[in-house]
Write an enzyme that holds these catalytic residues in place. Structure first.
Site, PDB file in Angstrom:
ATOM      1  N   SER A 163     -31.182 -30.847 -13.695  1.00 25.73           N
ATOM      2  CA  SER A 163     -31.526 -30.498 -12.311  1.00 25.73           C
ATOM      3  C   SER A 163     -33.002 -30.112 -12.269  1.00 25.73           C
ATOM      4  CB  SER A 163     -30.661 -29.328 -11.832  1.00 25.73           C
ATOM      5  OG  SER A 163     -31.150 -28.791 -10.612  1.00 25.73           O
ATOM      6  N   TYR A 175     -26.521 -21.013 -13.307  1.00 29.11           N
ATOM      7  CA  TYR A 175     -26.802 -22.432 -13.112  1.00 29.11           C
ATOM      8  C   TYR A 175     -28.168 -22.825 -13.677  1.00 29.11           C
ATOM      9  CZ  TYR A 175     -27.191 -27.009 -10.950  1.00 29.11           C
ATOM     10  OH  TYR A 175     -27.347 -28.373 -10.756  1.00 29.11           O
TER      11      TYR A 175
END
Length: 312
Positions: A163, A175
């Protein structure tokens, strides 16, 4: 001097452009994809299936697997996989080995992932981080190690979905930490297995409209995080903090999130079919124009911008 430099740069750009578009011959090679219940994984599985690949799609739930099979051709095979379960990973690796036989596995796409609890770091506990790291970081590592012999057999490709938040941590929670871990694992893996002819690529999507960025889901996660705080901790933030934080999240999701998942699956397909796959792909306008440039800015400047956007 400057003219020669300009001409050299233009020539390099043209050669890179032409090289980037060289593709392998059409193939029915085997590709294993994790996290195919929805989102990027499901979209890629169907895309590769239409192209003629032998897709081996791993889903977390029976419902996800059944829905995918109904939408795909008879070539596509599904299995259930929990990437946090080492025994399940080994069972699936044996299943893949039985199907691919002497041909080996050409492609592995580590897509399975979760967002987990997000919010300011003081709202979180160690278990919040552990759950996300087990899926997003240790999961791809475990799956890759189990399937690596089959990938070496075919001199295949490994694509890890990271990401832009693996380059720049824009919020608290596991995350961003987990995606930084995926980046480090991919970099070391790429060098360590180059000797065997196996190529490793990283795909770093920007913000796309998936279950992870569903506004109701994000708001529910933040509300739950807020509710479990002690009254004394909530008092230190003030009554309006949560509403301002939610407003910032709504603004980011509504302004930035892209609904075209094909931009991500297109990069994944290129990594599997290009003769010379790129080391990194950054699908999404926000990845290219916002997050990646910001990751190279001085930390003090980035801190100031994010502090202005998200209340602290």
């Amino acid at each position: 001097m400057w003219l020669l430099l300009l001409l050299g740069t233009l020539l390099w750009g043209v050669l890179w452009f032409l090289r980037d578009r060289l593709v392998l011959p059409p193939s029915d090679a085997f590709v294993f994809i994790t996290g195919c219940d929805s989102g990027f994984g499901r979209h890629l599985a169907l895309r590769l299936d239409r192209r003629g690949f032998r897709v081996l799609a791993a889903c977390l739930t029976p419902t996800g697997a059944e829905n995918l099979k109904q939408a795909a051709s008879p070539r596509l095979c599904t299995t259930l996989l929990d990437v946090t379960d080492p025994q399940n990973i080994q069972q699936v690796a044996e299943w893949v080995g039985t199907l691919v036989g002497e041909r080996g596995l050409f492609g592995l796409v580590n897509n399975a992932g979760i967002t987990g609890i997000i919010g300011p770091t003081p709202w979180l506990n160690l278990e919040d981080y552990r759950k996300v790291l087990e899926v997003n970081t240790l999961g791809p590592i475990g799956v890759t190690l189990a399937l690596l012999p089959l990938l070496r057999q075919s001199r295949g490709r490994i694509i890890n979905i990271s990401s832009v938040l693996g380059r720049l941590a824009a919020n608290g929670g596991g995350y961003c930490v987990s995606k930084y871990g995926v980046e480090a694992f991919s970099d070391s893996l790429r060098r360590d297995i180059a000797h065997f002819g196996v190529r490793v690529s990283i795909v770093e999507p920007g913000f796309f409209r998936t279950a992870a960025t569903d506004l109701e889901s994000v708001e529910g996660i933040l509300q739950a995080s807020w509710n479990r705080l002690s009254p004394a901790t909530r008092a230190t933030y003030g009554e309006n903090f949560l509403s301002k934080y939610l407003q910032a999240q709504r603004l980011i999701i509504n302004l930035i999130c892209d609904g075209d998942l094909g931009k991500v699956s297109g990069c994944l397909e290129h990594a599997l079919t290009a003769r010379y796959p790129r080391t990194r792909y950054s699908p999404g306008w926000d990845a290219k124009l916002l997050w990646l440039p910001a990751s190279y800015l001085p930390a003090s400047l980035v801190d100031a911008i994010l502090t202005f956007v998200l209340p602290k």
